[in-house]
Design an enzyme around this catalytic site. Structure first.
Site, PDB file in Angstrom:
ATOM      1  N   THR A 146       0.728  -1.128  -0.024  1.00  0.00           N
ATOM      2  CA  THR A 146       0.108   0.034  -0.083  1.00  0.00           C
ATOM      3  C   THR A 146       0.730   1.219  -0.041  1.00  0.00           C
ATOM      4  O   THR A 146       2.001   1.371   0.725  1.00  0.00           O
ATOM      5  CB  THR A 146      -1.027  -0.044   1.048  1.00  0.00           C
ATOM      6  OG1 THR A 146      -1.846  -1.005   1.045  1.00  0.00           O
ATOM      7  CG2 THR A 146      -1.826   1.400   1.545  1.00  0.00           C
ATOM      8  N   PHE A 195       0.998   5.075   0.886  1.00  0.00           N
ATOM      9  CA  PHE A 195       0.515   6.215   1.727  1.00  0.00           C
ATOM     10  C   PHE A 195       0.835   7.398   1.251  1.00  0.00           C
ATOM     11  O   PHE A 195       2.251   7.921   1.173  1.00  0.00           O
ATOM     12  CB  PHE A 195       0.979   5.869   3.214  1.00  0.00           C
ATOM     13  CG  PHE A 195       0.254   4.684   3.906  1.00  0.00           C
ATOM     14  CD1 PHE A 195      -0.779   4.526   4.595  1.00  0.00           C
ATOM     15  CD2 PHE A 195       0.932   3.365   3.552  1.00  0.00           C
ATOM     16  CE1 PHE A 195      -1.343   3.472   5.063  1.00  0.00           C
ATOM     17  CE2 PHE A 195       0.516   1.983   4.178  1.00  0.00           C
ATOM     18  CZ  PHE A 195      -0.789   2.331   4.829  1.00  0.00           C
TER      19      PHE A 195
END
Length: 277
Positions: free
Chosen positions: A173, A175
């Site tokens: 992921t 961010f």
């Protein structure tokens, strides 16, 4: 010491990203992405770390929509990518195959959809505000499961029944670090923009792309999202290599502004590379 807001409680992936971004920061865990961003806008935090893109499920809608709000004052100041290793957890003594509910953040549930069907075929997915909050709920409710990380499982006294249960390998992921200002040029930067085209003019999106191609600017991400104003109208989100203050990028953005109905620079910031965090 900087104050960094993030999606809480303790043990979330966002907390890990915040620590990776600034190990010395004072962390402010909050119940939602919107609450973390609002803390920055009120001056209660210097930055907010928010998930913006996952390698399996794509963009994180809550963060993207927040950046597109007309009244937002936040820009992207940085980015960090971390590996995601979801685990199936619960209180001790639970049989996952017989569990009735599995809690987690909607992104985590979607990233593990196939494996959950194998491991917990009777469990109804139920959305939680965070993976760590999901584990808290599962530990408190006998016969229920959660998807989260093993650190949070240890924090909240849960048992790990299966590790690394994402549907595809290499789950990661990205961010975004949101702040009142973006980052000065570093020499290896990325710029994120959002724009809408004239929907009744053929070729407008191609014309925008050509402005970047003509200057040799590499586009690293492009997607569309509904404008929410009319069916069939879209906002385009685009990342390109370079800083908004670089001559080529500045010239390209000036040309793109003339071609589009609406253009917003979401921020320029150092490009994350493997091993940078």
């Amino acid at each position: 010491m900087s104050r960094v807001a993030h999606l809480g409680p303790r043990g979330t992936y966002t907390e890990a990203a915040a620590l990776g971004w600034d190990p010395d920061a004072e962390l402010l865990p909050l119940p939602s992405v919107a609450a973390a961003a609002a803390a920055v806008e009120r001056g209660e935090a210097d930055a907010a770390v928010c998930a913006i893109e996952n390698s399996i499920e794509g963009s994180v809608r809550e963060t993207v929509d927040l950046l597109l709000q007309e009244d937002t004052t936040l820009l992207i100041r940085g980015e960090i990518v971390i590996g995601i290793r979801h685990a199936l957890v619960a209180a001790a003594g639970v049989n996952p195959a017989e569990a009735s509910v599995v809690y987690s953040h909607p992104q985590a549930l979607a990233q593990c959809r196939g494996r959950l069907a194998e491991l917990a075929p009777k469990a109804q997915p139920v959305a939680a505000l965070s993976t760590a909050g999901a584990i808290e709920s599962a530990v408190a409710e006998p016969g229920t499961l959660a998807v989260g990380n093993t650190l949070a499982a240890a924090i909240y006294g849960a048992t790990v029944y299966a590790e690394d249960i994402a549907d595809a390998p290499g789950n990661a992921t990205r961010f975004a670090i949101l702040a009142p200002e973006d980052h000065p040029p570093s020499g290896d930067d990325k710029t994120s923009i959002a724009f809408t085209t004239y929907h009744d003019r053929p070729g407008t999106l191609v014309s925008v792309m050509q402005e970047f191609a003509a200057r040799g600017l590499n586009l690293t991400h492009i997607e569309s999202r509904p404008t929410r104003q009319a069916l069939g109208t879209y906002v385009f989100l685009l990342d390109l290599q370079g800083h908004r203050l670089d001559d080529l990028v500045r010239d390209a953005l000036a040309s793109v502004e003339e071609l589009t109905m609406w253009l917003r620079v979401l921020g320029s910031y150092p490009r994350w590379t493997a091993g940078a965090a």
